[in-house]
Motif scaffolding. Structure first.
Motif, mmCIF file in Angstrom:
data_model
loop_
_atom_site.group_PDB
_atom_site.id
_atom_site.type_symbol
_atom_site.label_atom_id
_atom_site.label_comp_id
_atom_site.label_asym_id
_atom_site.label_seq_id
_atom_site.Cartn_x
_atom_site.Cartn_y
_atom_site.Cartn_z
ATOM 1 N N TYR A 165 -27.037 -14.995 -39.538
ATOM 2 C CA TYR A 165 -27.971 -14.095 -38.700
ATOM 3 C C TYR A 165 -28.732 -14.892 -37.554
ATOM 4 O O TYR A 165 -28.876 -15.875 -37.918
ATOM 5 C CB TYR A 165 -28.925 -13.280 -39.707
ATOM 6 C CG TYR A 165 -28.162 -12.402 -40.438
ATOM 7 C CD1 TYR A 165 -27.782 -11.072 -40.023
ATOM 8 C CD2 TYR A 165 -27.826 -12.571 -41.615
ATOM 9 C CE1 TYR A 165 -26.905 -10.226 -40.927
ATOM 10 C CE2 TYR A 165 -26.954 -12.086 -42.442
ATOM 11 C CZ TYR A 165 -26.381 -10.779 -41.998
ATOM 12 O OH TYR A 165 -25.792 -10.144 -42.890
ATOM 13 N N PRO A 166 -29.184 -14.327 -36.556
ATOM 14 C CA PRO A 166 -29.968 -15.150 -35.559
ATOM 15 C C PRO A 166 -31.384 -15.755 -36.181
ATOM 16 O O PRO A 166 -31.950 -15.220 -37.046
ATOM 17 C CB PRO A 166 -30.457 -13.637 -34.573
ATOM 18 C CG PRO A 166 -29.690 -12.922 -34.782
ATOM 19 C CD PRO A 166 -29.090 -12.878 -36.186
ATOM 20 N N GLU A 167 -31.480 -16.719 -35.668
ATOM 21 C CA GLU A 167 -32.826 -17.496 -36.236
ATOM 22 C C GLU A 167 -33.923 -16.897 -35.814
ATOM 23 O O GLU A 167 -34.130 -16.691 -34.701
ATOM 24 C CB GLU A 167 -32.567 -19.098 -35.732
ATOM 25 C CG GLU A 167 -33.515 -19.748 -36.727
ATOM 26 C CD GLU A 167 -33.259 -21.412 -36.412
ATOM 27 O OE1 GLU A 167 -33.856 -22.004 -37.032
ATOM 28 O OE2 GLU A 167 -32.361 -21.834 -35.623
ATOM 29 N N ALA A 168 -34.976 -17.026 -36.511
ATOM 30 C CA ALA A 168 -36.385 -16.531 -36.102
ATOM 31 C C ALA A 168 -37.086 -17.744 -36.934
ATOM 32 O O ALA A 168 -37.010 -18.162 -37.997
ATOM 33 C CB ALA A 168 -36.531 -15.053 -36.717
ATOM 34 N N HIS A 184 -33.596 -10.987 -38.751
ATOM 35 C CA HIS A 184 -33.618 -12.356 -38.668
ATOM 36 C C HIS A 184 -34.491 -13.128 -39.634
ATOM 37 O O HIS A 184 -35.461 -12.467 -40.094
ATOM 38 C CB HIS A 184 -34.556 -12.185 -37.253
ATOM 39 C CG HIS A 184 -33.994 -11.696 -35.896
ATOM 40 N ND1 HIS A 184 -34.555 -11.259 -35.054
ATOM 41 C CD2 HIS A 184 -32.727 -11.353 -35.649
ATOM 42 C CE1 HIS A 184 -33.973 -10.450 -33.972
ATOM 43 N NE2 HIS A 184 -32.873 -10.816 -34.655
#
Length: 188
Positions: free
Chosen positions: A125-128, A137
């Protein structure tokens, strides 16, 4: 007269299409028949082309229909989700060579766990900087992985219950039809 394997495959196809339709009926989130369809197809259908094509077509068509009906179904991470389904298919192919209640239950549980682990792995998943489960995230570290799996646990419970139920339905109906007097007479 139709060959026995062809009859069995046609019966399996009918069951798969019927059960796939449950995706379009109101149900608890993540409680769908698709993992059961993967296991069942891999274990029961003999012809390789059909063994692979039938569950993929059912998944793709039902994704489109779910998307039309509910506004979701084809995902931004479809490749990952389809990879997870392919992994469950492989579990069905290798673990369900001998069909019995124990193997089917273990295959179902293993499929649910593997699907959950693949699709909830935070690095996909997109990094946060911090976890935001609402947006999907997570930081790409141990904290993010744990947060991703924790956020997915309520969905996992529904998935596991649905997978066990739909596997019981598919494999149970298949076994009952094979043992029915009408099927036995038709193949005598």
């Amino acid at each position: 007269m139709m060959k026995l394997d062809t009859r069995k495959s046609l019966m399996a196809l009918g069951l798969i299409v019927l059960v796939t339709g449950f995706r379009l009926i109101e149900h608890p989130f993540n409680s769908t028949p698709m993992l059961a369809v993967m296991l069942f197809s891999a274990a029961v259908i003999k012809d390789w082309r059909l063994k692979i094509a039938i569950p993929l077509l059912c998944l793709a068509i039902s994704d489109v229909l779910v998307g039309i009906k509910y506004g979701y179904g084809t995902y931004t991470s479809s490749a990952l989700v389809y990879f997870a389904f392919a992994t469950v298919f492989a579990i069905g192919y290798f673990a369900l060579k001998k069909l019995n209640v124990v193997n089917i239950a273990l295959g179902s549980i293993a499929g649910s766990i593997v699907f959950f682990l693949i699709t909830n792995f935070a690095f996909f998943y997109p990094e946060a900087a911090i976890a935001n489960p609402t947006l999907g995230h997570y930081p790409h570290n141990w904290v993010g992985i744990v947060a991703s799996y924790q956020a997915g646990l309520p969905f996992f419970k529904n998935m596991l219950a649905g997978d066990l139920m739909f596997n019981g339905l598919l494999f149970g109906a298949y076994a009952l039809v094979l043992k029915s007097a009408a099927f036995q007479r038709a193949n005598a």
